[in-house]
Scaffold this active site. Structure first.
Site, PDB file in Angstrom:
ATOM      1  N   GLY A 238       0.796  -1.227   0.000  1.00  0.00           N
ATOM      2  CA  GLY A 238       0.000   0.000   0.000  1.00  0.00           C
ATOM      3  C   GLY A 238       0.822   1.268   0.000  1.00  0.00           C
ATOM      4  O   GLY A 238       0.291   2.349   0.249  1.00  0.00           O
ATOM      5  N   GLU A 280       4.811  -6.024   1.206  1.00  0.00           N
ATOM      6  CA  GLU A 280       4.223  -6.432  -0.064  1.00  0.00           C
ATOM      7  C   GLU A 280       3.905  -5.253  -0.981  1.00  0.00           C
ATOM      8  O   GLU A 280       2.734  -4.978  -1.247  1.00  0.00           O
ATOM      9  CB  GLU A 280       2.926  -7.201   0.202  1.00  0.00           C
ATOM     10  N   TYR A 323     -12.783   4.739  -9.255  1.00  0.00           N
ATOM     11  CA  TYR A 323     -12.683   5.474  -7.998  1.00  0.00           C
ATOM     12  C   TYR A 323     -12.034   6.845  -8.118  1.00  0.00           C
ATOM     13  O   TYR A 323     -11.213   7.236  -7.301  1.00  0.00           O
ATOM     14  CB  TYR A 323     -12.036   4.652  -6.873  1.00  0.00           C
ATOM     15  N   CYS A 350     -18.375   3.622 -24.627  1.00  0.00           N
ATOM     16  CA  CYS A 350     -19.749   4.103 -24.541  1.00  0.00           C
ATOM     17  C   CYS A 350     -20.236   4.231 -23.106  1.00  0.00           C
ATOM     18  O   CYS A 350     -21.124   3.501 -22.670  1.00  0.00           O
ATOM     19  CB  CYS A 350     -20.663   3.189 -25.340  1.00  0.00           C
ATOM     20  N   GLU A 351     -19.612   5.118 -22.375  1.00  0.00           N
ATOM     21  CA  GLU A 351     -19.996   5.442 -21.007  1.00  0.00           C
ATOM     22  C   GLU A 351     -19.670   6.912 -20.792  1.00  0.00           C
ATOM     23  O   GLU A 351     -18.552   7.342 -21.103  1.00  0.00           O
ATOM     24  CB  GLU A 351     -19.158   4.641 -19.990  1.00  0.00           C
TER      25      GLU A 351
HETATM   26  C1  LIG Z   1      -3.253  -5.133  -3.055  1.00  0.00           C
HETATM   27  C2  LIG Z   1      -2.407  -5.726  -2.005  1.00  0.00           C
HETATM   28  C3  LIG Z   1      -1.086  -5.350  -1.861  1.00  0.00           C
HETATM   29  C4  LIG Z   1      -0.434  -4.274  -2.697  1.00  0.00           C
HETATM   30  O1  LIG Z   1      -1.053  -3.032  -2.619  1.00  0.00           O
HETATM   31  P1  LIG Z   1      -0.341  -1.799  -3.362  1.00  0.00           P
HETATM   32  O2  LIG Z   1      -1.207  -0.625  -3.052  1.00  0.00           O
HETATM   33  O3  LIG Z   1      -0.330  -2.106  -4.813  1.00  0.00           O
HETATM   34  O4  LIG Z   1       1.030  -1.694  -2.800  1.00  0.00           O
HETATM   35  C5  LIG Z   1      -0.315  -6.007  -0.925  1.00  0.00           C
HETATM   36  N1  LIG Z   1      -0.844  -6.981  -0.143  1.00  0.00           N
HETATM   37  C6  LIG Z   1      -2.125  -7.364  -0.242  1.00  0.00           C
HETATM   38  C7  LIG Z   1      -2.625  -8.433   0.621  1.00  0.00           C
HETATM   39  C8  LIG Z   1      -2.949  -6.752  -1.173  1.00  0.00           C
HETATM   40  O5  LIG Z   1      -4.226  -7.130  -1.260  1.00  0.00           O
END
Ligand SMILES: *Cc1c(COP(=O)(O)O)cnc(C)c1O
Length: 427
Positions: A238, A280, A323, A350-351
């Site tokens: 994230g 991650e 979003y 077409c939106e």
């Molecule tokens: C989507 C997700 C990520 C990565 O999110 P990013 O915003 O792309 O860094 C990492 N771990 C899990 C479990 C996710 O669902």
């Protein structure tokens, strides 16, 4: 007036050879992000892993970059697992996530030799244990817990009982202990620890720091109260990126140093140890490395809006419609020109909601045939693409050191009908 280059390749050459719309990745940028994460997310107190969230963007060429960098991968479906396998990712470096994995997907993971399943609930734990025993395959398991720390871009809020669809709430200690016990009863499932993912496009370290503290304290408590021991912790992804000037992400180095420091402090404070801690990142590896090139077609003035229409849109980038995601753009064959006019960049689907960018300043007198580039489209662009309106998915080009190669071809009309059949269903 100059022409934008990506990876040392002038984009008008790419447009000419590959057509538009086309996604172009600057390979060096992907490599740089991976190298920075590998370099700065390290500690003397525990091992670390960088686990790329492949849902951001995945294909063989991308997997190869991850393998070269020594990164692991997250998959959330049998299909993403298949792509990782085809790309040559060592299966022990795969983490399989998801709140509703099917029995078939769990079997597929066991057969492929996937390293770790990130469990979402007790029922899934039981199914995995039974399958693993049946197949006599050993597998690591982690449990996704919801730490009750929700990141809302700039701040975080503590939510007592969380309403997320993912994982088990951190407050449900008995349920969590029961799951760990269930995993422990199986000689084939090795319970490794807890996982959390608090949100996406987070710019500041505050929410991550809070989550880290909550998670490690939670683990210490589970150890004291339930005698649970574990060795891995995943802090999720994230990490925010720059889509427009309004986005001010921390550098990978600062974010990693701050997270590592926090982990070390809280581990010491709680008197617990951890063998391995993972993060991650998804978009922060693929996002800013990706660009989408479009050709400008017709234009239209409607009320106070001046539209330029491009030859792609919500089919190659659903995020603005989905979003209200915002992006920055340029006229790629007129770089450096003064931006004197305000435009709405709309797609050809077409939106009415198929507007890629609302109110952006670009050079005046944009002409039919000019090339528009949208920045930071590397994550959740191709992976969310559709062939709505019978417009095949755009190709993906990797560029580096003045050379370009197509890594995913454009979907053709033939491709659009390739699944059509007239087979009888044997009821
Ligand atoms: C989507 C997700 C990520 C990565 O999110 P990013 O915003 O792309 O860094 C990492 N771990 C899990 C479990 C996710 O669902």
């Amino acid at each position: 007036m100059s022409i934008l280059e990506i990876g040392g390749v002038p984009v008008d050459r790419i447009a000419e050879k590959c057509g538009t719309p086309v996604y172009v990745f600057d390979e060096a940028k992907i490599e740089k992000q991976l190298a920075d994460y590998k370099r700065y997310f390290v500690s003397d107190m525990f091992d670390t892993d960088i686990v790329y969230a492949s849902k951001a963007f995945t294909c063989r060429a991308m997997i190869q970059k991850l393998v070269e960098a020594g990164a692991c991968i997250d998959v959330v479906s049998g299909g993403e697992l298949f792509i990782a396998e085809q790309g040559g990712m060592p299966m022990e470096n795969v983490y399989f996530h998801g709140n509703n994995k099917t029995g078939e997907e769990l079997e597929q993971a066991l057969d492929a030799g996937v390293g770790t399943i990130v469990l979402d609930n007790l029922t899934e734990c039981g199914i995995l244990a039974d399958l693993a025993e049946h197949k006599r395959k050993r597998i690591n398991a982690m449990l996704r817990i919801n730490p009750g720390v929700e990141a809302h871009t700039h701040e975080y809020i503590m939510t007592g009982g969380s309403n997320s669809k993912f994982g088990i709430s951190i407050n449900e200690k008995d349920a969590i202990a029961e799951l760990v016990k269930r995993a422990g009863e199986s000689e084939y499932v090795d319970f490794k620890g807890f996982h959390s993912h608090i949100g996406s496009q987070i710019f500041e370290d505050t929410a991550f720091m809070k989550a880290t503290e909550v998670l490690i304290s939670f683990y210490a408590e589970m150890e004291r109260e339930y005698g649970i021991s574990c060795s891995w912790l995943s802090l999720g992804g994230g990490f925010g990126i720059r889509y427009t000037d309004a986005d001010k992400p921390m550098s990978v180095e600062d974010m990693c140093r701050s997270l590592i420091g926090k982990c070390e402090d809280v581990l010491k404070k709680e008197g617990v140890s951890m063998e391995k801690i993972m993060i991650e990142p998804g978009r922060s590896i693929a996002g800013e490395a990706g660009y989408t090139l479009y050709t400008v077609g017709y234009q239209k003035t409607a009320g106070d809006r001046h539209y330029i229409f491009v030859d792609g849109g919500m089919g190659d980038n659903i995020r603005p419609a989905l979003y209200q995601a915002e992006y920055d753009a340029d006229i790629a064959n007129r770089m450096g020109e003064e931006k004197e006019e305000e435009y709405y960049v709309a797609g050809k689907y077409c939106e009415s909601g198929d507007i890629l960018i609302k109110q952006i300043m670009l050079p005046k007198k944009i002409e039919k045939g000019d090339l528009l580039v949208i920045y930071s489209t590397g994550a959740y662009g191709y992976s969310m693409a559709s062939c709505y309106n019978g417009i095949g998915r755009a190709p993906v080009v990797f560029a580096k050191d003045g050379k370009a190669r197509t890594v995913l071809k454009r979907e053709t009309y033939r491709d659009l009908v390739r699944l059509e059949t007239d087979e009888e269903v044997n009821i």
